[in-house]
Design a protein around this motif. Structure first.
Motif, PDB file in Angstrom:
ATOM      1  N   ARG A  61     -37.687   8.624 -19.872  1.00  0.00           N
ATOM      2  CA  ARG A  61     -38.097   9.910 -19.318  1.00  0.00           C
ATOM      3  C   ARG A  61     -37.751   9.984 -17.835  1.00  0.00           C
ATOM      4  O   ARG A  61     -38.607   9.985 -16.959  1.00  0.00           O
ATOM      5  CB  ARG A  61     -39.585  10.135 -19.543  1.00  0.00           C
ATOM      6  CG  ARG A  61     -39.910  10.427 -21.003  1.00  0.00           C
ATOM      7  CD  ARG A  61     -41.368  10.758 -21.214  1.00  0.00           C
ATOM      8  NE  ARG A  61     -41.656  11.080 -22.610  1.00  0.00           N
ATOM      9  CZ  ARG A  61     -42.858  11.321 -23.090  1.00  0.00           C
ATOM     10  NH1 ARG A  61     -43.918  11.300 -22.265  1.00  0.00           N
ATOM     11  NH2 ARG A  61     -43.036  11.600 -24.367  1.00  0.00           N
ATOM     12  N   MET A  62     -36.462  10.041 -17.568  1.00  0.00           N
ATOM     13  CA  MET A  62     -35.937  10.156 -16.210  1.00  0.00           C
ATOM     14  C   MET A  62     -34.972  11.335 -16.163  1.00  0.00           C
ATOM     15  O   MET A  62     -34.419  11.736 -17.198  1.00  0.00           O
ATOM     16  CB  MET A  62     -35.227   8.861 -15.802  1.00  0.00           C
ATOM     17  CG  MET A  62     -36.170   7.678 -15.625  1.00  0.00           C
ATOM     18  SD  MET A  62     -35.285   6.160 -15.209  1.00  0.00           S
ATOM     19  CE  MET A  62     -34.567   5.736 -16.796  1.00  0.00           C
ATOM     20  N   PRO A  63     -34.756  11.910 -14.971  1.00  0.00           N
ATOM     21  CA  PRO A  63     -33.853  13.067 -14.870  1.00  0.00           C
ATOM     22  C   PRO A  63     -32.476  12.832 -15.478  1.00  0.00           C
ATOM     23  O   PRO A  63     -31.905  13.727 -16.090  1.00  0.00           O
ATOM     24  CB  PRO A  63     -33.764  13.297 -13.356  1.00  0.00           C
ATOM     25  CG  PRO A  63     -35.061  12.794 -12.831  1.00  0.00           C
ATOM     26  CD  PRO A  63     -35.400  11.606 -13.678  1.00  0.00           C
ATOM     27  N   MET A  64     -31.944  11.621 -15.299  1.00  0.00           N
ATOM     28  CA  MET A  64     -30.616  11.317 -15.823  1.00  0.00           C
ATOM     29  C   MET A  64     -30.535  11.570 -17.321  1.00  0.00           C
ATOM     30  O   MET A  64     -29.553  12.138 -17.823  1.00  0.00           O
ATOM     31  CB  MET A  64     -30.266   9.858 -15.517  1.00  0.00           C
ATOM     32  CG  MET A  64     -28.989   9.373 -16.152  1.00  0.00           C
ATOM     33  SD  MET A  64     -28.701   7.640 -15.775  1.00  0.00           S
ATOM     34  CE  MET A  64     -27.217   7.327 -16.757  1.00  0.00           C
ATOM     35  N   TYR A  65     -31.566  11.169 -18.051  1.00  0.00           N
ATOM     36  CA  TYR A  65     -31.558  11.320 -19.507  1.00  0.00           C
ATOM     37  C   TYR A  65     -31.941  12.732 -19.936  1.00  0.00           C
ATOM     38  O   TYR A  65     -31.562  13.172 -21.024  1.00  0.00           O
ATOM     39  CB  TYR A  65     -32.475  10.269 -20.128  1.00  0.00           C
ATOM     40  CG  TYR A  65     -32.028   8.872 -19.777  1.00  0.00           C
ATOM     41  CD1 TYR A  65     -30.842   8.357 -20.293  1.00  0.00           C
ATOM     42  CD2 TYR A  65     -32.749   8.076 -18.886  1.00  0.00           C
ATOM     43  CE1 TYR A  65     -30.399   7.092 -19.959  1.00  0.00           C
ATOM     44  CE2 TYR A  65     -32.312   6.815 -18.540  1.00  0.00           C
ATOM     45  CZ  TYR A  65     -31.134   6.332 -19.072  1.00  0.00           C
ATOM     46  OH  TYR A  65     -30.687   5.078 -18.728  1.00  0.00           O
ATOM     47  N   PHE A  66     -32.646  13.439 -19.093  1.00  0.00           N
ATOM     48  CA  PHE A  66     -32.905  14.849 -19.358  1.00  0.00           C
ATOM     49  C   PHE A  66     -31.590  15.636 -19.319  1.00  0.00           C
ATOM     50  O   PHE A  66     -31.296  16.435 -20.215  1.00  0.00           O
ATOM     51  CB  PHE A  66     -33.881  15.412 -18.325  1.00  0.00           C
ATOM     52  CG  PHE A  66     -33.992  16.910 -18.333  1.00  0.00           C
ATOM     53  CD1 PHE A  66     -34.645  17.565 -19.365  1.00  0.00           C
ATOM     54  CD2 PHE A  66     -33.424  17.666 -17.319  1.00  0.00           C
ATOM     55  CE1 PHE A  66     -34.741  18.955 -19.386  1.00  0.00           C
ATOM     56  CE2 PHE A  66     -33.513  19.047 -17.324  1.00  0.00           C
ATOM     57  CZ  PHE A  66     -34.178  19.691 -18.363  1.00  0.00           C
ATOM     58  N   PHE A  67     -30.784  15.383 -18.282  1.00  0.00           N
ATOM     59  CA  PHE A  67     -29.482  16.045 -18.189  1.00  0.00           C
ATOM     60  C   PHE A  67     -28.565  15.602 -19.325  1.00  0.00           C
ATOM     61  O   PHE A  67     -27.747  16.393 -19.810  1.00  0.00           O
ATOM     62  CB  PHE A  67     -28.826  15.743 -16.841  1.00  0.00           C
ATOM     63  CG  PHE A  67     -29.501  16.410 -15.671  1.00  0.00           C
ATOM     64  CD1 PHE A  67     -29.631  17.793 -15.631  1.00  0.00           C
ATOM     65  CD2 PHE A  67     -29.999  15.673 -14.614  1.00  0.00           C
ATOM     66  CE1 PHE A  67     -30.251  18.425 -14.558  1.00  0.00           C
ATOM     67  CE2 PHE A  67     -30.618  16.284 -13.547  1.00  0.00           C
ATOM     68  CZ  PHE A  67     -30.747  17.664 -13.506  1.00  0.00           C
ATOM     69  N   ILE A 140     -38.105  14.307  -5.084  1.00  0.00           N
ATOM     70  CA  ILE A 140     -37.131  15.402  -5.026  1.00  0.00           C
ATOM     71  C   ILE A 140     -36.690  15.838  -6.423  1.00  0.00           C
ATOM     72  O   ILE A 140     -36.682  17.023  -6.747  1.00  0.00           O
ATOM     73  CB  ILE A 140     -35.905  14.968  -4.191  1.00  0.00           C
ATOM     74  CG1 ILE A 140     -36.332  14.715  -2.747  1.00  0.00           C
ATOM     75  CG2 ILE A 140     -34.810  16.036  -4.258  1.00  0.00           C
ATOM     76  CD1 ILE A 140     -35.225  14.201  -1.855  1.00  0.00           C
ATOM     77  N   MET A 141     -36.339  14.861  -7.270  1.00  0.00           N
ATOM     78  CA  MET A 141     -35.857  15.187  -8.618  1.00  0.00           C
ATOM     79  C   MET A 141     -37.017  15.219  -9.610  1.00  0.00           C
ATOM     80  O   MET A 141     -37.038  14.500 -10.615  1.00  0.00           O
ATOM     81  CB  MET A 141     -34.790  14.159  -9.052  1.00  0.00           C
ATOM     82  CG  MET A 141     -33.522  14.198  -8.229  1.00  0.00           C
ATOM     83  SD  MET A 141     -32.688  15.816  -8.254  1.00  0.00           S
ATOM     84  CE  MET A 141     -32.216  15.919  -9.977  1.00  0.00           C
ATOM     85  N   ASN A 142     -37.968  16.093  -9.333  1.00  0.00           N
ATOM     86  CA  ASN A 142     -39.098  16.225 -10.246  1.00  0.00           C
ATOM     87  C   ASN A 142     -38.722  17.141 -11.414  1.00  0.00           C
ATOM     88  O   ASN A 142     -37.626  17.704 -11.470  1.00  0.00           O
ATOM     89  CB  ASN A 142     -40.337  16.756  -9.511  1.00  0.00           C
ATOM     90  CG  ASN A 142     -40.057  18.058  -8.778  1.00  0.00           C
ATOM     91  OD1 ASN A 142     -39.576  19.015  -9.384  1.00  0.00           O
ATOM     92  ND2 ASN A 142     -40.339  18.092  -7.478  1.00  0.00           N
ATOM     93  N   SER A 143     -39.647  17.299 -12.338  1.00  0.00           N
ATOM     94  CA  SER A 143     -39.369  18.076 -13.544  1.00  0.00           C
ATOM     95  C   SER A 143     -39.001  19.522 -13.221  1.00  0.00           C
ATOM     96  O   SER A 143     -38.094  20.097 -13.844  1.00  0.00           O
ATOM     97  CB  SER A 143     -40.592  18.045 -14.470  1.00  0.00           C
ATOM     98  OG  SER A 143     -40.386  18.839 -15.612  1.00  0.00           O
ATOM     99  N   SER A 148     -34.976  23.751 -13.129  1.00  0.00           N
ATOM    100  CA  SER A 148     -34.378  24.827 -12.333  1.00  0.00           C
ATOM    101  C   SER A 148     -32.859  24.684 -12.269  1.00  0.00           C
ATOM    102  O   SER A 148     -32.127  25.681 -12.349  1.00  0.00           O
ATOM    103  CB  SER A 148     -34.952  24.826 -10.913  1.00  0.00           C
ATOM    104  OG  SER A 148     -36.344  25.093 -10.942  1.00  0.00           O
ATOM    105  N   LEU A 149     -32.370  23.448 -12.131  1.00  0.00           N
ATOM    106  CA  LEU A 149     -30.929  23.200 -12.093  1.00  0.00           C
ATOM    107  C   LEU A 149     -30.268  23.593 -13.417  1.00  0.00           C
ATOM    108  O   LEU A 149     -29.187  24.184 -13.439  1.00  0.00           O
ATOM    109  CB  LEU A 149     -30.646  21.735 -11.768  1.00  0.00           C
ATOM    110  CG  LEU A 149     -30.892  21.288 -10.323  1.00  0.00           C
ATOM    111  CD1 LEU A 149     -30.736  19.775 -10.192  1.00  0.00           C
ATOM    112  CD2 LEU A 149     -29.933  22.007  -9.368  1.00  0.00           C
ATOM    113  N   VAL A 150     -30.939  23.267 -14.522  1.00  0.00           N
ATOM    114  CA  VAL A 150     -30.399  23.624 -15.843  1.00  0.00           C
ATOM    115  C   VAL A 150     -30.404  25.141 -16.021  1.00  0.00           C
ATOM    116  O   VAL A 150     -29.423  25.722 -16.499  1.00  0.00           O
ATOM    117  CB  VAL A 150     -31.205  22.944 -16.964  1.00  0.00           C
ATOM    118  CG1 VAL A 150     -30.793  23.484 -18.333  1.00  0.00           C
ATOM    119  CG2 VAL A 150     -31.008  21.439 -16.918  1.00  0.00           C
TER     120      VAL A 150
END
Length: 316
Positions: A61-67, A140-143, A148-150
């Motif tokens: 559950r990290m931003p990298m794997y979300f993207f 910075i790279m919170n959920s 928002s980036l997506v």
């Protein structure tokens, strides 16, 4: 810029459908191509679904794997928009596609491709923050930022797709109706127009700069900073481990942006149409198949979780 004229009109009747020529005009190759791309499509779906399932695991559950999940969804969608119609055409003599069906396919392809360009840039920014600013990375790279980036990537992709599709389908298509391609795309469609398309070609170049070059420049800046930080890591093992987490992303970026640039930067260039078909295959079919292999084989955490999931399934 040299003025480019489309084909002379065959008659005054507006086209209501198009005919896709497909990858090959040789009848003896159709069944072979069908089984080959059916296998590729199956691998694409299974591979990306596995990545989607694996990255939902609590340990990832990290931003990298979300993207990465978003990327897998885009790859499944892109392949599903292009490949099934292509498979049907391999076995059918009727390769027609309706006017609205062609417009819908074009919109979806552009939307998914443009969104993926921006998502790849977001993934590069995520790696930059993780490696160059690790102490503030989680803050910075919170959920909220990730979502928002997506959302921004999807909205930008939608705007680009709506504009480009609308521009293409305001052109008069007077015939012939045969598209020398395996799906509805900008370059083969504007070649069917019976009017001057030079001004529209300039608009395509502008779109290419916004969708491909701008994210690619951001990626280059991110990775320049990443490489600089990696070189400051004294142990060679640490440098290798850090760079290995980014190498898969760099591989995808190189293939994806290069193929898109060669196709859309000069949509009516003198390059062989067969060459453009191969380039289009790269970003619509090959890359969606390679992404799961690249990320699973080059990422130790993904492989570890995948092994755990397989072990748990065996116990059932």
């Amino acid at each position: 810029m040299k003025t480019t004229q489309g084909p002379e009109p065959e008659n005054d009747t507006l086209l209501t459908e198009f005919v896709l020529s497909g990858l090959s005009s040789h009848p003896e190759l159709q069944h072979l191509l069908f089984f080959m791309f059916c296998l590729i499509y199956t691998i694409t779906i299974i591979g990306n679904l596995l990545i989607f399932i694996v990255t939902v695991h609590p340990t990832l559950r990290m931003p990298m794997y979300f993207f990465l999940r978003v990327l897998s969804f885009l790859d499944i969608s892109t392949a599903s928009i292009v490949v099934p119609k292509m498979l049907v055409n391999f076995l059918s003599e009727d390769r027609s596609i309706s006017y609205m069906g062609c417009a819908t396919q074009l919109y979806c392809v552009i939307f998914l491709a443009a969104t993926e360009c921006y998502i790849l840039a977001a993934m590069a920014y995520d790696r930059y923050m993780a490696i160059c600013n690790p102490l503030r990375y989680a803050i910075i790279m919170n959920s909220r930022v990730c979502h928002s980036l997506v959302l921004l990537s999807c909205c930008s992709g939608n705007v680009v797709s709506v504009v480009q599709t609308a521009w293409v389908f305001t052109l008069p298509f007077c015939g012939p109706k045969k598209i020398n391609y395996f799906f509805c795309d900008i370059p083969p469609l504007i070649m069917l127009s019976c009017t001057d398309t030079s001004s529209y070609e300039k608009q395509i170049i502008t779109g290419t700069v916004l969708v491909i070059f701008t994210p690619f420049c951001l990626i280059l800046v991110s990775y320049a900073c990443i490489i600089s930080s990696i070189l400051k890591i004294s142990p060679a093992e640490g440098r290798h481990k850090t760079f290995s987490t980014c190498s898969s992303h760099l591989t995808v970026v190189t293939l994806y942006y290069a193929s898109g640039t060669l196709i859309y930067l000069r949509p009516k260039s003198s390059n062989s149409q067969d060459t453009k078909k191969v380039l289009a295959l790269i970003y619509t079919t090959i890359i969606p198949t390679l992404n799961p292999l690249i990320y699973s084989l080059r990422n130790k955490e993904v492989k570890t979780v995948l092994i755990k999931i397989i072990a748990e399934l065996r116990k059932i």
